[in-house]
Design a protein around this motif. Structure first.
Motif, PDB file in Angstrom:
ATOM      1  N   SER A  98      42.557  40.719  36.817  1.00  0.00           N
ATOM      2  CA  SER A  98      43.109  41.648  35.834  1.00  0.00           C
ATOM      3  C   SER A  98      44.463  42.144  36.293  1.00  0.00           C
ATOM      4  CB  SER A  98      42.167  42.840  35.632  1.00  0.00           C
ATOM      5  OG  SER A  98      40.949  42.397  35.100  1.00  0.00           O
ATOM      6  N   ASP A  99      45.363  42.333  35.360  1.00  0.00           N
ATOM      7  CA  ASP A  99      46.729  42.819  35.569  1.00  0.00           C
ATOM      8  C   ASP A  99      47.688  41.758  36.082  1.00  0.00           C
ATOM      9  OD1 ASP A  99      45.969  45.394  34.715  1.00  0.00           O
ATOM     10  OD2 ASP A  99      45.372  45.936  36.747  1.00  0.00           O
ATOM     11  N   ASP A 100      47.208  40.566  36.449  1.00  0.00           N
ATOM     12  CA  ASP A 100      48.128  39.501  36.854  1.00  0.00           C
ATOM     13  C   ASP A 100      48.983  39.106  35.656  1.00  0.00           C
ATOM     14  OD1 ASP A 100      47.159  39.368  39.421  1.00  0.00           O
ATOM     15  OD2 ASP A 100      46.024  37.518  39.136  1.00  0.00           O
ATOM     16  N   GLU A 101      50.240  38.779  35.945  1.00  0.00           N
ATOM     17  CA  GLU A 101      51.115  38.265  34.896  1.00  0.00           C
ATOM     18  C   GLU A 101      51.226  36.759  35.089  1.00  0.00           C
ATOM     19  OE1 GLU A 101      54.879  40.189  33.125  1.00  0.00           O
ATOM     20  OE2 GLU A 101      55.613  38.729  34.611  1.00  0.00           O
ATOM     21  N   LEU A 102      51.002  36.028  34.002  1.00  0.00           N
ATOM     22  CA  LEU A 102      51.012  34.574  34.049  1.00  0.00           C
ATOM     23  C   LEU A 102      52.145  34.024  33.193  1.00  0.00           C
ATOM     24  CD1 LEU A 102      47.179  33.996  33.393  1.00  0.00           C
ATOM     25  CD2 LEU A 102      48.319  34.279  35.601  1.00  0.00           C
ATOM     26  N   ASP A 103      52.769  32.945  33.668  1.00  0.00           N
ATOM     27  CA  ASP A 103      53.690  32.155  32.852  1.00  0.00           C
ATOM     28  C   ASP A 103      52.885  30.966  32.355  1.00  0.00           C
ATOM     29  OD1 ASP A 103      56.115  33.512  33.039  1.00  0.00           O
ATOM     30  OD2 ASP A 103      56.631  32.538  34.934  1.00  0.00           O
ATOM     31  N   ILE A 104      52.755  30.849  31.059  1.00  0.00           N
ATOM     32  CA  ILE A 104      52.018  29.734  30.482  1.00  0.00           C
ATOM     33  C   ILE A 104      52.990  28.927  29.634  1.00  0.00           C
ATOM     34  CG2 ILE A 104      50.143  29.038  28.967  1.00  0.00           C
ATOM     35  CD1 ILE A 104      48.623  31.483  29.940  1.00  0.00           C
ATOM     36  N   ILE A 105      53.064  27.646  29.939  1.00  0.00           N
ATOM     37  CA  ILE A 105      53.933  26.743  29.187  1.00  0.00           C
ATOM     38  C   ILE A 105      53.060  25.646  28.595  1.00  0.00           C
ATOM     39  CG2 ILE A 105      55.860  25.108  29.312  1.00  0.00           C
ATOM     40  CD1 ILE A 105      56.779  26.729  31.825  1.00  0.00           C
TER      41      ILE A 105
END
Length: 185
Positions: free
Chosen positions: A32-39
Motif C-alpha cells: 500500500s502507498d507504493d507508486e507504480l509506473d505502468i506502461i
C-alpha cells in the motif's frame, strides 16, 4: 614523541568480519502507498503512474480495480497483460516501482530527527540512526531496541549500539526491515 609511531609501517589496519552467506534477496513485494509506473506498450491511454490504495488495489482504465499489494512487479505485469488481453491484441505491460513508499522504518526516542524514513536496500541499524540525525545527547546507546512486526508476533531485538560504534562486533549492526521501529531510550 616516539619515532616509531611516525614511521609505523601499518598506518591502516584491516579487520574482516565474516557474515553468513547472504541469501538471494526476495523479490520486491508491492505494498500500500507504493507508486507504480505502468506502461502498456502502444497504449498511452492505459499507461501512467498509479498509487496502490490502502485496500491493496490499483485503479486501471478499462479493467477497473486490480489487486496489487502482495504481488511482485512481474506478477502484476502478468495479471495486467491477462486482463488487458480482452481489449488489446498482444498486450505487453511493464510495471516499475517508482516510489517504494510502503518500505519504511520508524525511529523514535533520543535521536536528533525522529520520524519515518524510506528503507534503502541493505540498510543496517547504524545507517538508520545516521539518517535520523544520530543519537541525541542523553541517549542510552546500550539499549537500542528494534521492534519487528511479523504477521502474528512482534520480535524485539535489543542492541548494544556501543559495540557497533566502537567497531567491536559489527555483526550487532543488524539489517533494518520494512516496518521496523527503532527505539532509542
Amino acid at each position: 614523541m616516539s619515532a616509531c609511531s611516525l614511521f609505523d609501517s601499518a598506518p591502516v589496519r584491516e579487520k574482516v568480519v565474516q557474515h553468513p552467506v547472504a541469501k538471494t534477496p526476495d523479490p520486491y513485494m508491492i505494498g500500500s502507498d507504493d507508486e507504480l509506473d505502468i506502461i502498456v506498450w502502444t497504449q498511452p491511454q492505459l499507461s501512467g503512474k498509479v498509487t496502490v490504495a490502502s485496500d491493496g488495489t490499483i485503479a486501471m482504465p478499462l479493467i477497473g480495480r486490480v489487486p496489487a499489494a502482495g504481488l511482485t512487479p512481474d506478477q502484476l505485469k502478468a495479471d495486467l497483460e491477462k486482463r488487458y488481453a480482452r481489449y488489446v491484441h498482444g498486450a505487453n505491460a511493464t510495471v516499475r516501482v517508482s516510489d517504494p513508499a510502503s518500505h519504511v522504518f520508524y525511529v523514535l526516542g533520543q535521536v536528533n530527527k525522529p520520524g519515518a524514513y524510506k528503507l534503502h536496500s541493505g540498510e543496517v541499524l547504524s545507517q538508520a540512526l545516521a539518517e535520523a540525525g544520530g543519537l541525541a545527547e542523553f541517549a542510552d546507546p546500550g539499549k537500542v531496541r528494534i521492534l519487528r512486526h511479523k504477521e502474528s508476533e512482534t520480535v524485539v531485538l535489543t542492541v548494544n549500539y556501543n559495540v557497533v560504534r566502537s567497531g567491536g562486533d559489527v555483526s550487532a549492526d543488524v539489517p533494518v526491515e520494512p516496518g521496523d521501529t527503532v527505539q532509542v531510550p
